[in-house]
Design an enzyme around this catalytic site. Structure first.
Site, PDB file in Angstrom:
ATOM      1  N   ARG A   1     -26.532 -20.126  14.157  1.00 42.42           N
ATOM      2  CA  ARG A   1     -27.751 -20.080  14.979  1.00 42.42           C
ATOM      3  C   ARG A   1     -27.971 -18.683  15.567  1.00 42.42           C
ATOM      4  O   ARG A   1     -27.028 -17.897  15.685  1.00 42.42           O
ATOM      5  CB  ARG A   1     -27.653 -21.114  16.101  1.00 42.42           C
ATOM      6  CG  ARG A   1     -26.592 -20.762  17.085  1.00 42.42           C
ATOM      7  CD  ARG A   1     -26.466 -21.780  18.180  1.00 42.42           C
ATOM      8  NE  ARG A   1     -25.323 -21.430  19.027  1.00 42.42           N
ATOM      9  CZ  ARG A   1     -24.950 -22.113  20.079  1.00 42.42           C
ATOM     10  NH1 ARG A   1     -25.579 -23.226  20.418  1.00 42.42           N
ATOM     11  NH2 ARG A   1     -23.917 -21.720  20.802  1.00 42.42           N
TER      12      ARG A   1
ATOM     13  N   VAL B   1     -19.730 -27.517  13.597  1.00 41.82           N
ATOM     14  CA  VAL B   1     -20.079 -27.147  14.975  1.00 41.82           C
ATOM     15  C   VAL B   1     -19.407 -28.142  15.930  1.00 41.82           C
ATOM     16  O   VAL B   1     -19.087 -29.256  15.520  1.00 41.82           O
ATOM     17  CB  VAL B   1     -21.616 -27.107  15.219  1.00 41.82           C
ATOM     18  CG1 VAL B   1     -22.305 -26.096  14.331  1.00 41.82           C
ATOM     19  CG2 VAL B   1     -22.241 -28.464  15.029  1.00 41.82           C
TER      20      VAL B   1
ATOM     21  N   SER C   1      -7.961 -31.013   9.602  1.00 45.40           N
ATOM     22  CA  SER C   1      -6.827 -30.620  10.440  1.00 45.40           C
ATOM     23  C   SER C   1      -6.111 -29.407   9.874  1.00 45.40           C
ATOM     24  O   SER C   1      -5.987 -29.261   8.657  1.00 45.40           O
ATOM     25  CB  SER C   1      -5.828 -31.771  10.583  1.00 45.40           C
ATOM     26  OG  SER C   1      -4.731 -31.328  11.362  1.00 45.40           O
TER      27      SER C   1
ATOM     28  N   LYS D   1      -8.609 -39.184  11.579  1.00 41.87           N
ATOM     29  CA  LYS D   1      -8.331 -37.888  12.213  1.00 41.87           C
ATOM     30  C   LYS D   1      -8.029 -38.062  13.704  1.00 41.87           C
ATOM     31  O   LYS D   1      -7.154 -37.397  14.268  1.00 41.87           O
ATOM     32  CB  LYS D   1      -9.527 -36.938  12.025  1.00 41.87           C
ATOM     33  CG  LYS D   1      -9.429 -35.615  12.790  1.00 41.87           C
ATOM     34  CD  LYS D   1      -8.224 -34.807  12.354  1.00 41.87           C
ATOM     35  CE  LYS D   1      -8.147 -33.368  12.838  1.00 41.87           C
ATOM     36  NZ  LYS D   1      -8.266 -33.067  14.215  1.00 41.87           N
TER      37      LYS D   1
ATOM     38  N   HIS E   1      -4.563 -39.203  13.995  1.00 42.86           N
ATOM     39  CA  HIS E   1      -3.732 -38.007  13.733  1.00 42.86           C
ATOM     40  C   HIS E   1      -3.544 -37.227  15.037  1.00 42.86           C
ATOM     41  O   HIS E   1      -2.433 -36.827  15.393  1.00 42.86           O
ATOM     42  CB  HIS E   1      -4.407 -37.129  12.667  1.00 42.86           C
ATOM     43  CG  HIS E   1      -3.853 -35.738  12.563  1.00 42.86           C
ATOM     44  ND1 HIS E   1      -4.134 -34.743  13.493  1.00 42.86           N
ATOM     45  CD2 HIS E   1      -3.019 -35.166  11.668  1.00 42.86           C
ATOM     46  CE1 HIS E   1      -3.507 -33.633  13.169  1.00 42.86           C
ATOM     47  NE2 HIS E   1      -2.813 -33.859  12.055  1.00 42.86           N
ATOM     48  N   ASN E   2      -4.634 -37.034  15.766  1.00 45.79           N
ATOM     49  CA  ASN E   2      -4.548 -36.244  16.993  1.00 45.79           C
ATOM     50  C   ASN E   2      -3.775 -36.964  18.094  1.00 45.79           C
ATOM     51  O   ASN E   2      -3.093 -36.328  18.890  1.00 45.79           O
ATOM     52  CB  ASN E   2      -5.949 -35.861  17.478  1.00 45.79           C
ATOM     53  CG  ASN E   2      -6.488 -34.672  16.705  1.00 45.79           C
ATOM     54  OD1 ASN E   2      -6.119 -34.465  15.549  1.00 45.79           O
ATOM     55  ND2 ASN E   2      -7.350 -33.897  17.311  1.00 45.79           N
TER      56      ASN E   2
ATOM     57  N   GLU F   1      -0.366 -36.365  17.256  1.00 49.69           N
ATOM     58  CA  GLU F   1      -0.156 -34.927  17.547  1.00 49.69           C
ATOM     59  C   GLU F   1       0.117 -34.697  19.048  1.00 49.69           C
ATOM     60  O   GLU F   1       1.042 -33.963  19.415  1.00 49.69           O
ATOM     61  CB  GLU F   1      -1.416 -34.167  17.112  1.00 49.69           C
ATOM     62  CG  GLU F   1      -1.516 -32.724  17.546  1.00 49.69           C
ATOM     63  CD  GLU F   1      -2.915 -32.140  17.260  1.00 49.69           C
ATOM     64  OE1 GLU F   1      -3.314 -32.099  16.088  1.00 49.69           O
ATOM     65  OE2 GLU F   1      -3.610 -31.742  18.223  1.00 49.69           O
TER      66      GLU F   1
ATOM     67  N   ARG G   1      -0.793 -34.641  30.250  1.00 44.97           N
ATOM     68  CA  ARG G   1      -1.787 -33.550  30.305  1.00 44.97           C
ATOM     69  C   ARG G   1      -2.613 -33.657  31.580  1.00 44.97           C
ATOM     70  O   ARG G   1      -2.967 -32.648  32.191  1.00 44.97           O
ATOM     71  CB  ARG G   1      -2.714 -33.598  29.085  1.00 44.97           C
ATOM     72  CG  ARG G   1      -2.030 -33.160  27.810  1.00 44.97           C
ATOM     73  CD  ARG G   1      -3.053 -32.744  26.769  1.00 44.97           C
ATOM     74  NE  ARG G   1      -2.436 -32.532  25.479  1.00 44.97           N
ATOM     75  CZ  ARG G   1      -3.040 -31.951  24.460  1.00 44.97           C
ATOM     76  NH1 ARG G   1      -4.297 -31.541  24.565  1.00 44.97           N
ATOM     77  NH2 ARG G   1      -2.413 -31.798  23.301  1.00 44.97           N
TER      78      ARG G   1
END
Ligand code: 6PG
Length: 469
Positions: free
Chosen positions: A35, A81, A135, A190, A193-194, A197, A289
């Protein structure tokens, strides 16, 4: 006239640029779009074409209609994006520019439910939508990422060959590219997966914190473990992180102990709750976290709730390693059990081994263990019931208990290691305290009781109530 390009890549951030270079290296002709944002993002795609020799022949754009017009029909566009409003706005514009038969791939970390809605919207316009988890970070995107695809099977068939070229190849030369079914299946895989992770990262953070308490900690330990069956991508980067110096000072010691996250770990934890699937390690990692992000409050509470600081006892490295090897099995088991539950809910039929296989190279959770789990899942084995896990459990359970006992004495929080121990205890307990919860629910809410042995309870079958006076 310029020849039309076979692929369009939209979004020249780190991932979009690396994937473009990856595809260009495979000889595919590209049109690149970024953009135009006055003063902030100007001539970005053109700059990429000048910077990277492999992108020299790619066509740069910052006008969307011209970019779409530069592509061979039916068009193939990979959108890279950020998830959320950024992708929503660009997809809205593309909907007016694309034609039936075109294929649009969202390669960002979008929520799988958003992908399902977009799939419906684009399908109604005759455009095939694929949600693809990517990933591997910047390096993976360039050298070969793991790709997890969901959406139209027929459209996947049309791009499979190119995606296979782009993807990482595992030790058997198999591309880490999986097709997981319609709708948001790829983004769901996915997301899990995270979640896995997050827990793998947290376990290593806990190992790091344990080592910090020791006099003259051996920071080579991670590199040594990397030469064993504990090998993984994350362990490998940990070995570098803990020894990396700038101007002679250890960089890790200068980083603020405050953690951020972008969403996928909390989505996978939330989804596990929705599925009723225990995913205690990824949730422990997520909560760690959250507490880590509360730096100011932690600093205040450190003064308010002072504990008597005794010198932490000595911790044997072998204890740490054995415990680490065991709890990783539990983390991966919970991840695959979550996938299993979601498959039933969403009527996806992919084999679990397909997910494991797509995680054997290119991605953040690639490891020697993942290769082993792939083999077990290909034989349709339940991971915790496998003889391989039972051996690991027998050899390492005592070490896990020693580590947790040490953690209590050293006053070190070990949320992910503890979550694994609690899960192992609970899942191998034939008689739990669930009867007590039933009794409480019935007492205050009249929710009914299921009898353990209806025959010895005067033939009372099905839900029954107690009458406390
Ligand atoms: C990957 C990573 C990648 C990214 C995530 C995690 O598989 O390559 O998971 O997608 O690092 O966005 O980010 P957070 O830790 O910020 O949630």
């Amino acid at each position: 006239m310029t020849k039309k390009a076979s692929w369009g890549i939209l979004g020249m951030g780190v991932m979009g640029t690396s994937l473009s270079r990856n595809l260009a290296q495979k000889g595919l002709s590209l049109a690149l779009y970024n953009r135009y944002l006055k003063g902030e993002e100007e001539g970005v795609a053109a700059e990429r074409c000048q910077t990277y020799p492999e992108l020299e022949t790619a066509q740069p754009f910052e006008e969307l209609a011209a970019f779409v017009g530069a592509l061979e029909s039916p068009r193939k566009i990979l959108v890279m994006v950020p998830s959320g409003p950024a992708i929503e706005s660009v997809l809205e514009q593309l909907l007016t520019l694309l034609a039936p038969g075109d294929i649009l791939i969202d390669g960002g970390n979008s929520h799988f439910e958003a992908t399902e809605k977009r799939d419906e919207r684009f399908t109604a316009a005759g455009i095939s939508f694929l949600g693809m988890g990517v990933s591997g970070g910047e390096e993976g995107a360039l050298k070969g990422p793991a790709l997890m695809v969901g959406g139209h099977a027929e459209a996947f068939g049309r791009v499979q060959k190119d995606l296979a070229q782009m993807a990482a190849k595992n030790s058997q030369g198999v591309p880490c590219l999986g097709y997981f079914g319609r709708g948001g299946a790829g983004h769901y895989v996915k997301m899990v997966h995270n979640g896995v992770e997050y827990a793998e990262m947290q376990l290593l953070a806990e190992v790091y914190e344990c080592l910090l308490t020791q006099e003259n900690p051996s920071w080579n330990l991670f590199a040594e473990w990397q030469q064993t069956e504990s090998q993984s991508y994350l362990l490998g980067i940990t070995a570098s992180i803990v020894t990396y110096r700038e101007n002679e000072a250890l960089v890790i010691e200068q980083i603020l102990d405050k953690t951020r996250h972008k969403g996928t770990g909390s989505w996978s934890s939330t989804s596990a709750i929705a599925q009723g699937a225990p995913a205690t390690l990824m949730q422990a990692a997520l909560n760690a976290r959250f507490t880590a992000s509360q730096k100011e409050y932690r600093s205040k509470m450190a003064a308010e709730l002072t504990t008597i600081n005794t010198k932490p006892p000595v911790l044997r490295e072998i204890t740490l390693k054995k415990a680490y090897d065991l709890v990783r099995w539990v983390n991966h088991h919970q991840g695959f059990e979550l996938l299993k539950a979601a498959k039933t809910t969403h009527a996806w039929s992919f084999p679990l081994s397909e997910a494991a296989k797509s995680w054997t190279a290119g991605c953040i959770i690639q490891s020697e263990l993942m290769q082993e789990l792939t083999d077990l899942l290909e034989e349709n084995q339940n991971l915790l019931e496998s003889s391989r896990f039972k051996k690991c459990h027998q050899e390492n359970r005592t070490a896990l208990e020693e580590l947790l006992t040490w953690g209590l004495k050293a006053k070190i929080p070990l949320p992910a290691f503890s979550a694994a121990w609690h899960y192992l205890m609970a899942i191998s307990q034939a008689d739990s305290s669930g009867n007590f919860i039933q009794a409480q629910r019935d007492f205050f809410g009249g929710h009914g009781l299921e009898w353990k042995n209806p025959k010895s309870n005067k033939g009372k079958h099905g839900p029954w109530h107690t009458k406390h006076s």
